[in-house]
Design an enzyme around this catalytic site. Sequence first.
Site: not given
Length: 523
Positions: A258, A318-320, A371
């Site tokens: 992000h 998050d969301e890597v 995460e």
Amino acid sequence: MAAARPLLLLLAALGPAGAVWPQPLRQLSPPAAGRCPLSPGLFRFSYASGSAVGPGCAVLDEAFQRYRALIFGAARSAESKQPWRKPCTELSVLVSTPGCDGFPSLNSNESYKLHISRDSLLLYADAVWGALRGLETFSQLVGRDENGTYYVNETEIVDSPRFPHRGLLLDTSRHYLPLKAILQTLDVMAYNKLNVFHWHIVDDPSFPYESFTFPELSKQGAFNAMTHVYTASDVQAVIEYARLRGIRVIAEFDTPGHTQSWGPGAPDLLTPCYLGKDPSGTYGPINPILNSTYQFVTSLFQEVGAVFPDYFLHLGGDEVDFTCWKSNPQIRAFMEEMGFGGDYTKLESFYIQRLLDIVSSLGKGYMVWQEVFDNRVKVRPDTIIHVWKNSPPYKEEMANVTKAGYRALLSAPWYLNRISYGQDWMAAYQVEPLDFTGSPEQKALVIGGEACMWGEYVDVTNLAPRLWPRAGAVAERLWSDATVRNLQDAYVRLASFRCELLRRGVQAQPLFVGYCDHEFDGF
Ligand SMILES: *[C@@H]1O[C@H](CO)[C@@H](O)[C@H](O)[C@H]1NC(C)=O
Ligand SMILES: *[C@@H]1O[C@H](CO)[C@@H](O)[C@H](O)[C@H]1NC(C)=O
Ligand SMILES: *[C@@H]1O[C@H](CO)[C@@H](O)[C@H](O)[C@H]1NC(C)=O
Ligand SMILES: *[C@@H]1O[C@H](CO)[C@@H](O)[C@H](O)[C@H]1NC(C)=O
Ligand SMILES: *[C@@H]1O[C@H](CO)[C@@H](O)[C@H](O)[C@H]1NC(C)=O
């Protein structure tokens, strides 16, 4: 033919005056309650003798002014010649613990007692933060009779929140939200007794935070470096406006994913992605293998930690997306050197671990998205794990996080940016944060939750209607007792509260068919 079947009995006047949202812990009204008429001209708030805070306390001095204006609006003192009952002309506030200049925290005491009788109007609180909650409650108790006279019914209220962390996330990266929109949101949060503004300030699409250490970040990363940025004084304005309303500001600088918008202003920060043997010209997450990366994050978080006074920073995590890391030969060589094999969560953990150590060494606590826990990064025992995913079911995650001894914060069922036809506030309202398998000790680790308003489809045009009164459903779930869950009753009170929001100038959307005495008039 109506478009939808009414789910609930339609109530003509949309609920009783004086129903408090979120519902207080205990409210006793004497069977034949008398009432105190209130004069807009004579009525005032005052500090009780013996109060540990008094005139000059900005938090309460300013709250007194705000609530006078909220209750009476522009009503003038023309009728002040009437023989008003003396006791009804003053609400005395007694705060037992000194302290006015500090910031609210996770441990702030927000409890208060309100005593409304024809003999006296009294508000007791342990700290100024509870006094603010009590003033809000008082303002919601005031009604007007058929002659237009303001009055408040006799009652006794003893109130305190169920959870200490009751937050709202705004996303100012996907769309820039003007300062005024943020300040108005803080106002409405206070009406709902929400106490944490989670400022998801930067993300992939834009970097509106003006950093004095790294001015190029917003110069090159904001949508517009002149008009779509938060200057140092904007940020200070938000923090002080929030403080005066008993609201903490927790900034989120999400890494290592992000971060696309960080790239242009921070050379070598992001990982170059490869197409075969050559760089493709695109970039991935923060490059975790360079020493310069850690120098950069140390300096940035030094600044951010000093600018935002709350003990906690939100570090994201998050969301890597591993695709870019996998494509890069230097990263692959590093993986080999470190013995990570093909497990890129280990590389992510390597970065996060170092980041967390840096932030700890700055004397700050941190919150992270789930995460970080899921990938078994070693975090400090006082870390707060923010649960946001719905699959696997969030209840399982709440159980796992608390079983491991970490404090948990729930957002998964409260993504209010998602909308659907009908009364979708009800699903948010019916959530029970402690409804997961675990011991009482585990349940005690749940510090609260946050409603999230992600910004893909939200800017200043639709922010307020999408937030309110829907976020109010989350606010009551987090403030009121677990037993307060009757939908019919909540509908009546929430509809009435929403009318009050309109009266206060908030463009809150309707729950269902009906009308308000004071419709929205903000044109
Ligand atoms: C005051 O109490 C009366 C009688 O219970 C009720 O009808 C009225 O709605 C109450 N007004 C307010 C402002 O609470
Ligand atoms: C808050 O203060 C009240 C009144 O002093 C006290 O009874 C209560 O235990 C305190 N609550 C917390 C969470 O400290
Ligand atoms: C409203 O005014 C009328 C006429 O003065 C009076 O008879 C009535 O009692 C008033 N109502 C209240 C609630 O005071
Ligand atoms: C990075 O820092 C470590 C420890 O300070 C040092 O051993 C290493 O040589 C540095 N690497 C580079 C490429 O400068
Ligand atoms: C919770 O822990 C169990 C046991 O380790 C595991 O099987 C499950 O996948 C975990 N659930 C979540 C949501 O991570």
